[in-house]
Design a protein around this motif. Structure first.
Motif, PDB file in Angstrom:
ATOM      1  N   GLU A 211       0.841  -1.197   0.000  1.00 36.52           N
ATOM      2  CA  GLU A 211       0.000   0.000   0.000  1.00 36.52           C
ATOM      3  C   GLU A 211       0.875   1.245   0.000  1.00 36.52           C
ATOM      4  N   GLN A 212       1.870   1.196   0.876  1.00 40.17           N
ATOM      5  CA  GLN A 212       2.769   2.331   1.011  1.00 40.17           C
ATOM      6  C   GLN A 212       3.565   2.538  -0.279  1.00 40.17           C
ATOM      7  N   ASN A 214       2.479   1.692  -3.232  1.00 39.57           N
ATOM      8  CA  ASN A 214       1.566   2.083  -4.300  1.00 39.57           C
ATOM      9  C   ASN A 214       1.314   3.579  -4.343  1.00 39.57           C
ATOM     10  N   VAL A 215       1.502   4.281  -3.219  1.00 36.02           N
ATOM     11  CA  VAL A 215       1.301   5.729  -3.275  1.00 36.02           C
ATOM     12  C   VAL A 215       2.578   6.468  -3.663  1.00 36.02           C
ATOM     13  N   THR A 372      -4.623  -4.209  -8.022  1.00 46.39           N
ATOM     14  CA  THR A 372      -4.185  -3.006  -7.286  1.00 46.39           C
ATOM     15  C   THR A 372      -4.783  -1.749  -7.883  1.00 46.39           C
TER      16      THR A 372
ATOM     17  N   ARG B  51      -8.307   6.486   0.867  1.00 47.67           N
ATOM     18  CA  ARG B  51      -7.782   5.654  -0.226  1.00 47.67           C
ATOM     19  C   ARG B  51      -8.199   6.183  -1.587  1.00 47.67           C
ATOM     20  N   THR B  54      -5.897   9.184  -2.225  1.00 48.50           N
ATOM     21  CA  THR B  54      -4.499   8.850  -2.503  1.00 48.50           C
ATOM     22  C   THR B  54      -4.379   7.942  -3.719  1.00 48.50           C
ATOM     23  N   LEU B  56      -5.585   5.087  -4.408  1.00 49.80           N
ATOM     24  CA  LEU B  56      -5.473   3.638  -4.212  1.00 49.80           C
ATOM     25  C   LEU B  56      -6.791   2.934  -4.500  1.00 49.80           C
ATOM     26  N   TYR B  84       1.240   9.749   2.414  1.00 51.21           N
ATOM     27  CA  TYR B  84       0.130   8.972   2.966  1.00 51.21           C
ATOM     28  C   TYR B  84       0.654   8.090   4.086  1.00 51.21           C
ATOM     29  N   MET B  85      -0.051   8.121   5.189  1.00 50.96           N
ATOM     30  CA  MET B  85       0.312   7.252   6.302  1.00 50.96           C
ATOM     31  C   MET B  85      -0.910   6.388   6.597  1.00 50.96           C
ATOM     32  N   PRO B  86      -0.876   5.115   6.184  1.00 55.22           N
ATOM     33  CA  PRO B  86      -2.042   4.255   6.381  1.00 55.22           C
ATOM     34  C   PRO B  86      -2.308   4.010   7.864  1.00 55.22           C
TER      35      PRO B  86
END
Lengths: 372, 304
Positions: A211-212, A214-215, A372, B51, B54, B56, B84-86
């Motif tokens: 996830e990290q 992917n951004v 994704t 999400r 960002t 996603l 971004y910090m999930p």
């Protein structure tokens, strides 16, 4: 390009930090190559023999001597009756009973014919079959020796005889290790290429790091290459260690070109890495990936002709082996190492594995995009 | 220019046969340079909004812009300018603090040195542990590292999804002080939290519930909207008290709230209430007037 380098650096940092996996990568080829060829040995030695001799003649003794001298049999007992000998088989102290009838010698010389009985413990069918056929051929040899000594050959043979002499090409001593070592090499490359790759990508999913990533501006191809290249290199390292171990311990050095061997394994690894990647796009956890990988590994390896030759399989299984990449690697390794096949001889193998590489990677990349 | 703009965003997740609307026709905008808070319980749709913003996740309907970049068309540009910090700690646990930061700096084509001033405040606290693996850090330290990694490429907007969940009170306070300093550097911050007490620290907040935004305003304005007197009621048997208060005819709402029950009345009648409580057997009941907090406003809005 720079980004890819940073990804690779990160990947190798993680691999070198995972001490257990790292050690396993080096220990695995050594152990598998040292253990498997010895364990998976189909040669029969030390078949336990029990003799019931009712004749006690010179010939009967000579025959038993000849059998034990062959090296395949070990005389463990001489019994008075067949029943006694059978009890030994029941207790698993003997594998084979040889019963010699009374007047064995007399009948052999006078009547020109006699009988002996061989009984084998057939719980392990393979052992029994081999034991019987070994003893048969030794007894036949013995009879030939005797006939030469005693019996006047008629001027013309009553039946025409064809004597068969055989020679075993590419593995003159019928050494089973020569058969199994190239297969184990193939197995090792497959393990690293397939299981480690699929687990590694799923790990990023599990940890949420994907996830990290992917951004960030990382491109898809950079991410995928960053995953494939390290394991491609690891696979090649394992193969090199494997070649080294098989040379040092078994004296097996590829009869063909090492370059062709590495080239083939290199293309094969790309195919398998693609398959690992494909698995990882479906799996959500490492547990799932491990199980899926294990499922395919078992089928690939057992249907790949590692232990049982593909030629002995039923037709439906043979068709399955056509779509089994592991089978092609095992076959190519054997051709290359034992037969010394050249690049041209292996051209079909190359083409097919190249096809697998394109297919698996395309599927993986397409499917990766969707998720994704 | 608006930092973030959402228009009629809808996102539904299909479950086996039913579907869940996580974000239900949400529109709001965030000004540049403000700390904007999305406040709501679990499942309110905060993470889905993050999400979508960002890039996603694709929204089913509506459109959203981050600094005038469309989240669908210009996703590449957005990924360069946001941090971004999930909600879940998502750094490499097997890499050290320094390696993590270095990795995220390099994949954004920058270096730790280049933007050191931006993360200096936070990173200084981490520096003694820079050779420690990220997985071995304490909860608060992890969040600080994650924030550093989200900041290292000098983003224009920060998206922080529940950054203080599971973090001890001291670290939480520190974390919000850091956010205030970042705001002074001109970074727009969009933060979500389930903690109502953190709402006061934002410039503006949106209260969310079940995928919908109930209200958007400054925390003060939201508190002022409350418009009723709020009482804290306490007695010896709190459970009985709750039931009694709820069955009192002039009660508008009553919730258990820590040591007290928070009560609003349809009309001012505290003396009548005192008598009622005495009659119900609460001898030592106390009734105190109270300043409403964000949580009280939330409860009130939820009832509507």
């Amino acid at each position: 390009m720079r980004t890819l380098l940073f990804l690779l650096r990160k990947e190798f940092l993680q691999i070198f930090r995972n001490k257990l996996i790292l050690r396993l990568i080096f220990v695995m080829p050594v152990f598998q190559l040292l253990l498997l060829p010895y364990a998976a040995n189909y040669e029969m030695k030390n078949i336990l023999l029990s003799v019931v001799d009712h004749d006690h003649s010179e010939y009967s003794r000579k025959m038993v001597d000849k059998i034990t001298a062959s090296g395949y049999f070990k005389l463990v007992n001489v019994s008075q009756t067949y029943d006694d000998a059978l009890k030994l088989i029941e207790k698993d102290k003997a594998d084979l009973i040889l019963e010699i009838p009374q007047n064995f010698e007399k009948d052999l010389i006078r009547e020109d014919q006699t009988m002996v009985m061989i009984s084998a413990n057939a719980i392990n069918g393979q052992t029994a079959g081999l034991a019987v056929s070994y003893s048969n051929s030794i007894i036949r040899d013995f009879i030939n020796d005797i006939s030469a000594e005693w019996i006047q050959q008629p001027r013309l043979n009553p039946q025409p005889l064809i004597e068969v002499t055989s020679s075993n090409w590419f593995n003159p001593q019928m050494n089973y290790k020569y058969f199994i070592v190239p297969g184990v090499l193939a197995l090792l490359v497959t393990l690293v290429g397939f299981i480690l790759t699929s687990l590694n990508i799923v790990k990023e999913k599990e940890a949420g790091t994907i996830e990290q990533l992917n951004v960030t501006p990382i491109k898809k191809y950079q991410f995928i290459l960053g995953k494939l290249i390290p394991f491609w290199i690891l696979g090649m390292v394992v193969l090199s260690i494997g070649f080294l171990v098989s040379f040092l311990f078994y004296g097996i050095f590829p009869a063909g070109s090492l370059v062709v061997g590495f080239l083939f394994a290199g293309i094969y690894l790309i195919a398998l890495l693609g398959f690992g990647l494909l698995t990882s796009t479906f799996a959500e956890s490492q547990q799932q990936a491990m199980f899926v990988a294990y499922f395919f590994m078992m089928i690939f390896v057992l249907l790949g002709g590692l232990f049982a030759p593909i030629e002995n399989m039923p037709d439906w299984a043979k068709y399955l082996t056509y779509i089994n990449p592991v089978g092609y690697l095992i076959d190519a390794m054997r051709m290359l190492i034992l037969k010394g096949s050249s690049f041209w001889d292996l051209r079909m193998h190359f083409l097919i594995v190249l096809g697998f590489a394109v297919l698996f990677n395309t599927l993986a990349i397409l499917n990766y995009k969707k998720t994704t | 220019m608006k930092a973030v703009e959402l228009k009629n965003i809808v996102k539904t997740y299909a479950l086996k046969k039913s579907s869940v609307t996580a974000v239900d026709d949400v529109s709001f905008s965030v000004e540049e340079g403000e700390i904007f808070g999305l406040i709501g319980p679990d499942g309110a749709g905060k993470t889905s909004i993050f999400r979508i913003l960002t890039t996603l996740l694709l929204a089913d309907k509506g459109n959203a812009k981050v600094l005038c970049n469309d989240v669908v068309k210009d996703w590449k540009t957005i990924r360069d300018i946001v941090g971004y910090m999930p909600g879940r700690f998502s750094l490499y646990q097997d890499l050290t603090v320094e390696e993590n930061l270095d990795f995220f700096a390099t994949i954004f084509n920058t270096t730790i040195q280049e933007n050191y001033d931006l993360v200096a405040d936070i990173y200084k606290q981490l520096e003694p542990f820079k050779t420690r693996r990220a997985g071995k850090l304490s909860g608060g330290m992890k969040q600080k590292l994650a924030l550093s990694c989200a900041l290292i490429h000098k983003p224009k907007i920060l998206f922080l999804d529940e950054p203080t969940t599971g973090v001890d009170p001291v670290s939480r306070k520190e974390f919000w002080e850091i956010l205030k300093r970042l705001k002074k550097q001109g970074i727009t911050i969009l933060v979500s939290t389930p903690y109502m007490d953190e709402a006061k620290l934002c410039d503006r907040i949106a209260l969310m519930q079940k995928g919908k935004i109930m209200t958007i305003d400054t925390p003060e304005a939201i508190v002022n909207q409350f418009g009723k007197n709020l009482y804290a009621v306490h007695s010896e048997s709190m459970f009985k008290l709750l039931n009694d208060l709820r069955s009192f005819t002039k009660t508008e709402s009553c919730f258990a709230f820590g040591e007290n029950h928070h009560l609003t009345l349809k009309e001012e009648c505290t003396t009548e209430l005192e008598k009622y409580l005495l009659a119900s057997g609460h001898n030592n009941a106390t009734i105190k007037k109270l300043e409403p907090g964000i949580e009280d406003c939330f409860m009130q809005l939820m009832k509507k």
